[in-house]
Enzyme design. Structure first.
Site, PDB file in Angstrom:
ATOM      1  N   GLY A  16       0.813  -1.217   0.000  1.00  0.00           N
ATOM      2  CA  GLY A  16       0.000   0.000   0.000  1.00  0.00           C
ATOM      3  C   GLY A  16       0.841   1.258   0.000  1.00  0.00           C
ATOM      4  N   ASN A  18       1.371   3.361  -2.202  1.00  0.00           N
ATOM      5  CA  ASN A  18       0.965   4.385  -3.159  1.00  0.00           C
ATOM      6  C   ASN A  18       0.088   5.476  -2.556  1.00  0.00           C
ATOM      7  OD1 ASN A  18      -0.931   1.925  -3.336  1.00  0.00           O
ATOM      8  ND2 ASN A  18      -2.219   3.608  -4.046  1.00  0.00           N
ATOM      9  N   GLY A  20      -1.555   7.454   1.427  1.00  0.00           N
ATOM     10  CA  GLY A  20      -1.674   7.542   2.877  1.00  0.00           C
ATOM     11  C   GLY A  20      -0.372   7.318   3.617  1.00  0.00           C
ATOM     12  N   ILE A  21      -0.468   6.651   4.751  1.00  0.00           N
ATOM     13  CA  ILE A  21       0.708   6.388   5.578  1.00  0.00           C
ATOM     14  C   ILE A  21       1.740   5.570   4.815  1.00  0.00           C
ATOM     15  CG2 ILE A  21       1.486   5.131   7.635  1.00  0.00           C
ATOM     16  CD1 ILE A  21      -1.152   6.093   8.959  1.00  0.00           C
ATOM     17  N   GLY A  22       1.271   4.653   3.974  1.00  0.00           N
ATOM     18  CA  GLY A  22       2.197   3.852   3.178  1.00  0.00           C
ATOM     19  C   GLY A  22       3.042   4.708   2.255  1.00  0.00           C
ATOM     20  N   SER A 147      -3.277  -0.429  14.319  1.00  0.00           N
ATOM     21  CA  SER A 147      -4.065   0.794  14.401  1.00  0.00           C
ATOM     22  C   SER A 147      -4.437   1.057  15.855  1.00  0.00           C
ATOM     23  CB  SER A 147      -5.342   0.662  13.565  1.00  0.00           C
ATOM     24  OG  SER A 147      -6.221   1.752  13.788  1.00  0.00           O
ATOM     25  N   TYR A 172     -13.188  -3.425  11.167  1.00  0.00           N
ATOM     26  CA  TYR A 172     -11.869  -2.894  10.800  1.00  0.00           C
ATOM     27  C   TYR A 172     -10.920  -2.958  11.992  1.00  0.00           C
ATOM     28  CZ  TYR A 172      -8.200   0.538   9.961  1.00  0.00           C
ATOM     29  OH  TYR A 172      -6.975   1.154   9.855  1.00  0.00           O
TER      30      TYR A 172
END
Length: 306
Positions: A16, A18, A20-22, A147, A172
């Site tokens: 991931g 690409n 946000g946090i990634g 999270s 989630y």
């Protein structure tokens, strides 16, 4: 760490990477001189992220690999593609994930609830296929991004697929808790096998888009967002800061496997620090039973090569 060390001879994979946090994890790791591989479902989004990183980090060595954690059958192909490009992996950051809204429970193509199947089972299976590349490095590290939302959750081992009373945010949170249990149980099993690979768990605290600097076209902060986020900044932070625990866990050789790292201030913002394990994460029996269930659901079991 007072400054980010050079890692010019290292290779890191960020799932991931690409958005946000990634994305910010990948950008910060690229600043060390390392080769950073972005795992992404979308070729176009990966290309945009790589362009954004190169704009911020001159000479950045970034590439991408197709990765769909919701399709367990595709993951061996992902690692086969990686093996054609790199000889080893010095770290993988298990960051990618989904958070859906709405009341409708959805499933992956493998028939697993989409949060649990993507966030947890996808990374569980991916780790199995990546272990040969990780063991080819001198002392590789697996970093699982959990999270803060998981802190108030408990796993229901009798309903891992959330068929009873589905609620998206709860599901989630439980999927991220499952990831964190996995990261800790993985380290126990790596240690028992005498592996040189270690596993560390991190979380980003409270990371908001409104407090995140623009990285066009990956992220463009809307006009007025910074002003609206002023009050929130007292207790929360942007996604660029939320990436720091993962980056620290990749780079800091003094961090030991089985540790939990997160932001210093109330677990929500600030510099990364070593946290005491949350009460539910100390439950090794739950982690063991989750591992067994995950093995049954994926058909694989991450373990060092014999």
């Amino acid at each position: 760490m007072a400054q980010i060390p050079s890692a010019a001879d290292r290779v890191y994979l960020v799932t991931g990477g690409n958005a946000g946090i990634g994305y910010f994890t990948a950008e910060q790791l690229a600043g060390t001189g390392a080769t950073v591989v972005l795992g992404s479902r979308s070729v176009e989004r990966a290309e945009a992220a790589m362009e954004a990183i190169r704009a911020r980090v001159p000479g950045a060595r970034v590439r991408s690999v197709g990765l769909d954690l919701a399709d367990l059958g595709s993951l061996r192909g992902t690692t086969d593609s990686l093996e054609l490009e790199v000889e080893r992996l010095d770290a993988v950051v298990h960051n990618a994930g989904v958070l859906l809204e709405g009341s409708e429970r959805r499933e992956t193509r493998d028939g697993n609830e989409v949060h649990f199947g993507t966030n947890h089972l996808g990374h569980f299976a991916l780790t199995h296929w990546l272990l040969p590349l990780l063991e080819a490095a001198p002392s590789a590290r697996i970093v699982t991004v959990g999270s803060f939302a998981a802190k108030s959750e408990r796993l229901d081992l009798d309903d891992l697929q959330s068929r009873d009373g589905y609620r998206a945010k709860r599901t989630y949170g439980r999927s991220k808790l499952a990831q964190m249990h996995f990261g800790l149980e993985l380290d126990r099993r790596l240690r028992a096998a005498g592996s040189t690979v270690s596993s560390v768990v991190v979380h980003p605290g409270g990371a908001l888009d409104s407090l995140t600097p623009s990285r066009p076209p990956v992220h463009v902060r809307k006009a007025g967002a910074a002003l609206r986020g002023t009050a929130a900044a007292l207790v929360l932070q942007g996604k660029h800061a939320g990436a720091r625990p993962a980056v620290r866990a990749v780079l800091d050789s003094q961090i030991s496997g089985g540790e939990l790292w997160g932001p210093r201030v109330f677990g929500l913002r600030g510099q990364p620090h070593h946290e005491r394990l949350w009460a539910q994460l100390e439950d090794a029996e739950t982690a063991r039973r989750l591992w067994e269930a995950s093995t049954e659901l994926t058909g694989v079991a991450p373990a060092p090569a014999s």
